[in-house]
Design a protein around this motif. Structure first.
Motif, PDB file in Angstrom:
ATOM      1  N   GLU A  23       0.839  -1.200   0.000  1.00 15.61           N
ATOM      2  CA  GLU A  23       0.000   0.000   0.000  1.00 15.61           C
ATOM      3  C   GLU A  23       0.875   1.251   0.000  1.00 15.61           C
ATOM      4  O   GLU A  23       1.707   1.431   0.883  1.00 15.61           O
ATOM      5  CB  GLU A  23      -0.913   0.012   1.220  1.00 15.61           C
ATOM      6  CG  GLU A  23      -1.926  -1.105   1.219  1.00 15.61           C
ATOM      7  CD  GLU A  23      -2.841  -1.061   2.422  1.00 15.61           C
ATOM      8  OE1 GLU A  23      -3.214   0.049   2.855  1.00 15.61           O
ATOM      9  OE2 GLU A  23      -3.179  -2.148   2.927  1.00 15.61           O
ATOM     10  N   CYS A  24       0.640   2.104  -0.984  1.00 14.30           N
ATOM     11  CA  CYS A  24       1.399   3.347  -1.131  1.00 14.30           C
ATOM     12  C   CYS A  24       0.418   4.513  -1.053  1.00 14.30           C
ATOM     13  O   CYS A  24      -0.086   4.986  -2.073  1.00 14.30           O
ATOM     14  CB  CYS A  24       2.130   3.353  -2.472  1.00 14.30           C
ATOM     15  SG  CYS A  24       3.214   1.941  -2.696  1.00 14.30           S
ATOM     16  N   LYS A  25       0.140   4.977   0.164  1.00 20.34           N
ATOM     17  CA  LYS A  25      -0.894   5.989   0.377  1.00 20.34           C
ATOM     18  C   LYS A  25      -0.365   7.418   0.387  1.00 20.34           C
ATOM     19  O   LYS A  25      -1.112   8.354   0.192  1.00 20.34           O
ATOM     20  CB  LYS A  25      -1.607   5.730   1.704  1.00 20.34           C
ATOM     21  CG  LYS A  25      -2.376   4.445   1.749  1.00 20.34           C
ATOM     22  CD  LYS A  25      -3.073   4.301   3.078  1.00 20.34           C
ATOM     23  CE  LYS A  25      -3.863   3.029   3.159  1.00 20.34           C
ATOM     24  NZ  LYS A  25      -4.556   2.891   4.430  1.00 20.34           N
ATOM     25  N   HIS A  28       2.648  10.979  -2.926  1.00 21.70           N
ATOM     26  CA  HIS A  28       2.312  11.289  -4.315  1.00 21.70           C
ATOM     27  C   HIS A  28       3.181  10.530  -5.302  1.00 21.70           C
ATOM     28  O   HIS A  28       3.746  11.103  -6.228  1.00 21.70           O
ATOM     29  CB  HIS A  28       2.393  12.797  -4.569  1.00 21.70           C
ATOM     30  CG  HIS A  28       1.585  13.600  -3.607  1.00 21.70           C
ATOM     31  ND1 HIS A  28       0.218  13.591  -3.622  1.00 21.70           N
ATOM     32  CD2 HIS A  28       1.951  14.380  -2.565  1.00 21.70           C
ATOM     33  CE1 HIS A  28      -0.231  14.363  -2.649  1.00 21.70           C
ATOM     34  NE2 HIS A  28       0.793  14.843  -1.984  1.00 21.70           N
ATOM     35  N   CYS A  29       3.291   9.212  -5.117  1.00 25.05           N
ATOM     36  CA  CYS A  29       4.106   8.420  -6.029  1.00 25.05           C
ATOM     37  C   CYS A  29       3.325   8.122  -7.306  1.00 25.05           C
ATOM     38  O   CYS A  29       2.100   8.172  -7.342  1.00 25.05           O
ATOM     39  CB  CYS A  29       4.581   7.135  -5.371  1.00 25.05           C
ATOM     40  SG  CYS A  29       3.285   5.946  -5.031  1.00 25.05           S
ATOM     41  N   ASN A  30       4.055   7.838  -8.347  1.00 22.40           N
ATOM     42  CA  ASN A  30       3.481   7.496  -9.641  1.00 22.40           C
ATOM     43  C   ASN A  30       3.625   5.987  -9.825  1.00 22.40           C
ATOM     44  O   ASN A  30       4.652   5.515 -10.294  1.00 22.40           O
ATOM     45  CB  ASN A  30       4.203   8.263 -10.747  1.00 22.40           C
ATOM     46  CG  ASN A  30       3.565   8.045 -12.095  1.00 22.40           C
ATOM     47  OD1 ASN A  30       2.823   7.103 -12.304  1.00 22.40           O
ATOM     48  ND2 ASN A  30       3.870   8.939 -13.026  1.00 22.40           N
ATOM     49  N   LEU A  31       2.596   5.236  -9.452  1.00 22.49           N
ATOM     50  CA  LEU A  31       2.667   3.780  -9.513  1.00 22.49           C
ATOM     51  C   LEU A  31       2.780   3.249 -10.937  1.00 22.49           C
ATOM     52  O   LEU A  31       3.206   2.116 -11.136  1.00 22.49           O
ATOM     53  CB  LEU A  31       1.481   3.140  -8.807  1.00 22.49           C
ATOM     54  CG  LEU A  31       1.542   3.115  -7.283  1.00 22.49           C
ATOM     55  CD1 LEU A  31       0.308   2.437  -6.706  1.00 22.49           C
ATOM     56  CD2 LEU A  31       2.791   2.411  -6.801  1.00 22.49           C
ATOM     57  N   ARG A  53       8.140   9.531  -7.700  1.00 21.94           N
ATOM     58  CA  ARG A  53       7.230  10.628  -8.041  1.00 21.94           C
ATOM     59  C   ARG A  53       7.396  10.883  -9.538  1.00 21.94           C
ATOM     60  O   ARG A  53       8.233  10.281 -10.202  1.00 21.94           O
ATOM     61  CB  ARG A  53       7.604  11.898  -7.281  1.00 21.94           C
ATOM     62  CG  ARG A  53       7.362  11.841  -5.811  1.00 21.94           C
ATOM     63  CD  ARG A  53       7.545  13.194  -5.149  1.00 21.94           C
ATOM     64  NE  ARG A  53       8.751  13.901  -5.597  1.00 21.94           N
ATOM     65  CZ  ARG A  53       9.547  14.595  -4.810  1.00 21.94           C
ATOM     66  NH1 ARG A  53       9.297  14.698  -3.531  1.00 21.94           N
ATOM     67  NH2 ARG A  53      10.609  15.205  -5.296  1.00 21.94           N
ATOM     68  N   LEU A  81      -3.796   1.695  -9.956  1.00 18.42           N
ATOM     69  CA  LEU A  81      -3.554   3.136  -9.825  1.00 18.42           C
ATOM     70  C   LEU A  81      -4.647   3.803  -8.994  1.00 18.42           C
ATOM     71  O   LEU A  81      -4.394   4.783  -8.298  1.00 18.42           O
ATOM     72  CB  LEU A  81      -3.460   3.783 -11.199  1.00 18.42           C
ATOM     73  CG  LEU A  81      -2.331   3.263 -12.099  1.00 18.42           C
ATOM     74  CD1 LEU A  81      -2.395   3.926 -13.462  1.00 18.42           C
ATOM     75  CD2 LEU A  81      -0.981   3.471 -11.454  1.00 18.42           C
ATOM     76  N   THR A  83      -6.343   2.598  -6.348  1.00 19.79           N
ATOM     77  CA  THR A  83      -6.251   2.359  -4.906  1.00 19.79           C
ATOM     78  C   THR A  83      -4.858   2.611  -4.339  1.00 19.79           C
ATOM     79  O   THR A  83      -4.681   2.627  -3.125  1.00 19.79           O
ATOM     80  CB  THR A  83      -6.649   0.912  -4.563  1.00 19.79           C
ATOM     81  OG1 THR A  83      -5.733   0.017  -5.211  1.00 19.79           O
ATOM     82  CG2 THR A  83      -8.069   0.617  -4.995  1.00 19.79           C
ATOM     83  N   GLY A  84      -3.859   2.774  -5.199  1.00 24.21           N
ATOM     84  CA  GLY A  84      -2.491   2.959  -4.724  1.00 24.21           C
ATOM     85  C   GLY A  84      -1.890   1.683  -4.161  1.00 24.21           C
ATOM     86  O   GLY A  84      -1.072   1.721  -3.249  1.00 24.21           O
ATOM     87  N   LYS A  85      -2.297   0.530  -4.726  1.00 19.94           N
ATOM     88  CA  LYS A  85      -1.822  -0.748  -4.232  1.00 19.94           C
ATOM     89  C   LYS A  85      -1.166  -1.569  -5.334  1.00 19.94           C
ATOM     90  O   LYS A  85      -1.574  -1.508  -6.490  1.00 19.94           O
ATOM     91  CB  LYS A  85      -2.977  -1.560  -3.638  1.00 19.94           C
ATOM     92  CG  LYS A  85      -3.589  -0.916  -2.414  1.00 19.94           C
ATOM     93  CD  LYS A  85      -4.717  -1.751  -1.855  1.00 19.94           C
ATOM     94  CE  LYS A  85      -5.334  -1.077  -0.637  1.00 19.94           C
ATOM     95  NZ  LYS A  85      -6.428  -1.874  -0.079  1.00 19.94           N
TER      96      LYS A  85
END
Length: 146
Positions: A23-25, A28-31, A53, A81, A83-85
């Motif tokens: 989980e990357c909450k 502001h990363c760019n998955l 980022r 993208l 859910t940021g998971k």
């Protein structure tokens, strides 16, 4: 420059596979530019994950040595993208239940059991009271049960 964050890792398993969710909450990363590497290291499964980022600065980073070996050819991952998971489905080399997720027996603060996907394996004894490593403390349960 700030140090990269470690994603929260949720996990569950079957005898055949290990299922991890990163989980990357924050940050502001760019998955869509995330890098996931599933390899073997010293005979054990190894996960290396980075997520930058938009400007390329690494926001999330994880290198995890798993409890035992995995089949890198059959294992894979997917990125959500919305859910940021990042979800990883790892096929075990030996079809057995692992006593823990990671190689180390130390407590890992970013690791937790994914109870929403957990289901008990069928076996001859359904009596958990015979398992001395079981504890009322959820963190201890993570390190010894799954």
């Amino acid at each position: 420059m700030p140090l990269p964050l470690t994603p929260l890792v949720s996990w569950t398993q079957s005898k055949e596979g290990l299922f991890l969710t990163l989980e990357c909450k924050y940050g502001h990363c760019n998955l869509s530019k995330a890098n996931v590497s599933i390899t073997q290291k010293m005979g054990l499964g190894c996960i290396v994950f980075t997520a930058p980022r938009d400007d390329g600065v690494i926001v999330y980073e994880l290198e995890a040595l798993l409890y035992a070996g995995i089949d890198t050819q059959e294992s894979g991952h997917s990125v959500s993208l919305d859910t940021g998971k990042v979800s990883l489905h790892l096929h075990k080399l030996e079809k057995v239940t692992w006593p823990r997720c990671m190689h180390t027996s130390d407590k890992i603060p970013y690791l937790r059991v994914d109870w929403s996907d957990w289901s008990p394996e069928e076996d001859d004894s359904n009596d958990l009271s015979s398992n001395e490593s079981c504890s009322d403390d959820d963190d201890e349960y993570i390190a010894t049960e799954e």
